[in-house]
Scaffold this active site. Sequence first.
Site, PDB file in Angstrom:
ATOM      1  N   ASN A  11     -33.366  17.729 -57.376  1.00  0.00           N
ATOM      2  CA  ASN A  11     -32.385  16.719 -56.967  1.00  0.00           C
ATOM      3  C   ASN A  11     -31.548  17.342 -55.853  1.00  0.00           C
ATOM      4  O   ASN A  11     -30.715  18.199 -56.115  1.00  0.00           O
ATOM      5  CB  ASN A  11     -31.514  16.337 -58.178  1.00  0.00           C
ATOM      6  CG  ASN A  11     -30.381  15.402 -57.799  1.00  0.00           C
ATOM      7  OD1 ASN A  11     -30.324  14.901 -56.672  1.00  0.00           O
ATOM      8  ND2 ASN A  11     -29.480  15.173 -58.749  1.00  0.00           N
ATOM      9  N   TRP A  12     -31.807  16.904 -54.626  1.00  0.00           N
ATOM     10  CA  TRP A  12     -31.112  17.519 -53.476  1.00  0.00           C
ATOM     11  C   TRP A  12     -29.662  17.057 -53.370  1.00  0.00           C
ATOM     12  O   TRP A  12     -28.900  17.587 -52.577  1.00  0.00           O
ATOM     13  CB  TRP A  12     -31.846  17.179 -52.170  1.00  0.00           C
ATOM     14  CG  TRP A  12     -33.214  17.760 -52.036  1.00  0.00           C
ATOM     15  CD1 TRP A  12     -33.920  18.491 -52.960  1.00  0.00           C
ATOM     16  CD2 TRP A  12     -34.068  17.668 -50.877  1.00  0.00           C
ATOM     17  NE1 TRP A  12     -35.147  18.837 -52.451  1.00  0.00           N
ATOM     18  CE2 TRP A  12     -35.266  18.340 -51.174  1.00  0.00           C
ATOM     19  CE3 TRP A  12     -33.930  17.057 -49.632  1.00  0.00           C
ATOM     20  CZ2 TRP A  12     -36.318  18.441 -50.265  1.00  0.00           C
ATOM     21  CZ3 TRP A  12     -34.977  17.146 -48.718  1.00  0.00           C
ATOM     22  CH2 TRP A  12     -36.155  17.835 -49.038  1.00  0.00           C
ATOM     23  N   HIS A  99     -27.214   9.660 -63.224  1.00  0.00           N
ATOM     24  CA  HIS A  99     -26.778  11.052 -63.098  1.00  0.00           C
ATOM     25  C   HIS A  99     -25.273  11.131 -63.363  1.00  0.00           C
ATOM     26  O   HIS A  99     -24.537  10.205 -63.019  1.00  0.00           O
ATOM     27  CB  HIS A  99     -27.098  11.575 -61.694  1.00  0.00           C
ATOM     28  CG  HIS A  99     -26.921  13.058 -61.589  1.00  0.00           C
ATOM     29  ND1 HIS A  99     -25.681  13.643 -61.453  1.00  0.00           N
ATOM     30  CD2 HIS A  99     -27.817  14.074 -61.653  1.00  0.00           C
ATOM     31  CE1 HIS A  99     -25.831  14.965 -61.428  1.00  0.00           C
ATOM     32  NE2 HIS A  99     -27.119  15.244 -61.543  1.00  0.00           N
ATOM     33  N   GLU A 169     -28.605  16.656 -69.171  1.00  0.00           N
ATOM     34  CA  GLU A 169     -27.821  17.509 -68.284  1.00  0.00           C
ATOM     35  C   GLU A 169     -26.390  17.597 -68.823  1.00  0.00           C
ATOM     36  O   GLU A 169     -25.584  16.677 -68.579  1.00  0.00           O
ATOM     37  CB  GLU A 169     -27.792  16.926 -66.864  1.00  0.00           C
ATOM     38  CG  GLU A 169     -29.158  16.836 -66.221  1.00  0.00           C
ATOM     39  CD  GLU A 169     -29.067  16.845 -64.702  1.00  0.00           C
ATOM     40  OE1 GLU A 169     -29.743  17.688 -64.096  1.00  0.00           O
ATOM     41  OE2 GLU A 169     -28.321  16.029 -64.130  1.00  0.00           O
ATOM     42  N   GLY A 175     -24.069  22.951 -61.839  1.00  0.00           N
ATOM     43  CA  GLY A 175     -23.467  23.664 -60.714  1.00  0.00           C
ATOM     44  C   GLY A 175     -22.482  24.752 -61.104  1.00  0.00           C
ATOM     45  O   GLY A 175     -21.740  25.252 -60.268  1.00  0.00           O
ATOM     46  N   GLY A 234     -30.814  21.189 -59.452  1.00  0.00           N
ATOM     47  CA  GLY A 234     -29.955  20.822 -58.330  1.00  0.00           C
ATOM     48  C   GLY A 234     -29.959  21.921 -57.281  1.00  0.00           C
ATOM     49  O   GLY A 234     -30.862  22.019 -56.451  1.00  0.00           O
ATOM     50  N   GLY A 235     -28.948  22.791 -57.333  1.00  0.00           N
ATOM     51  CA  GLY A 235     -28.750  23.815 -56.307  1.00  0.00           C
ATOM     52  C   GLY A 235     -30.006  24.608 -55.967  1.00  0.00           C
ATOM     53  O   GLY A 235     -30.319  24.801 -54.778  1.00  0.00           O
TER      54      GLY A 235
HETATM   55  P1  13P Z   1     -27.588  22.397 -60.723  1.00  0.00           P
HETATM   56  O1  13P Z   1     -29.016  22.835 -60.899  1.00  0.00           O
HETATM   57  O2  13P Z   1     -27.041  22.675 -59.359  1.00  0.00           O
HETATM   58  O3  13P Z   1     -26.719  22.887 -61.835  1.00  0.00           O
HETATM   59  O4  13P Z   1     -27.569  20.784 -60.822  1.00  0.00           O
HETATM   60  C1  13P Z   1     -28.211  20.167 -61.883  1.00  0.00           C
HETATM   61  C2  13P Z   1     -28.290  18.718 -61.608  1.00  0.00           C
HETATM   62  O5  13P Z   1     -27.287  18.026 -61.610  1.00  0.00           O
HETATM   63  C3  13P Z   1     -29.603  18.147 -61.293  1.00  0.00           C
HETATM   64  O6  13P Z   1     -29.574  16.760 -61.311  1.00  0.00           O
END
Ligand code: 13P
Length: 251
Positions: A11-12, A99, A169, A175, A234-235
């Site tokens: 997920n960018w 999300h 999540e 994050g 995410g990151g």
């Molecule tokens: P991170 O991997 O940056 O913690 O983000 C997770 C996320 O929200 C993916 O949708």
Amino acid sequence: MAARRQLIAGNWKMNGLKADAGKLVGDLIQDVGKPGVVGCELLVCPPATLVSTVAGLLSGSAVVLGGQDCHAKASGAHTGDISAAMLRDAGATYAIVGHSERRTDHGESDGQVLAKAQAAQAAGLVAIVCIGETEAQYVAGQTLDVLARQIAGSVPASAKAATTVVAYEPVWAIGTGRTPTNDEIAAAHAHIRKELAKLTGEAAGIRLLYGGSVKPSNAAEILRLPDVDGALVGGASLNAADFAAIARACP
Ligand code: 13P
């Protein structure tokens, strides 16, 4: 029932211009994106402006494409919004809905997330429905209750393996570099599958992703937990080498 094939989804979020996408997708395909290189399914979800561009870049690769959100309606007077059919038309086969950043930034309720999931499915997309507790709920020991409520409220009762993925999540893990313990992740996923079975009558084939600070150093242990069928990243999905390492960590 066929075994659940793991899904590693990137997920960018609100990151990436055309040049970034070209480099990131090019490097990813070179590393793990050619057919047969890794056993898991690979998915990238760029921002809406890049869906069409990335569709072109992914052509001939084993990486599939998704959007990060869609509107609940098929079309109409909804300035700035994007329908599921538009995502599909641009080359997507998945859409993330619900999300926690949408739930927080845009006040999306379980009911709205449910309508979005149904719209995605109606347009022929696989809906990735996101659920997860806040830090306060986690500390108060309410995680499993929150997950049950979010499943009942935001996952379509018609959900099937072919139309639906559920992503767990924890909001406080996104994050932050923090994750639940492996036992907590396994317990949450077992609970989600049980609640999905109550709702849909058949949850054994539905894939459950863990998301929240997944990185190369913790991916292997998380991806081996029972009822964890992949990751929503995410990151680390913004770095081709990191995302590829997570994909290679699939059992
Ligand atoms: P991170 O991997 O940056 O913690 O983000 C997770 C996320 O929200 C993916 O949708």
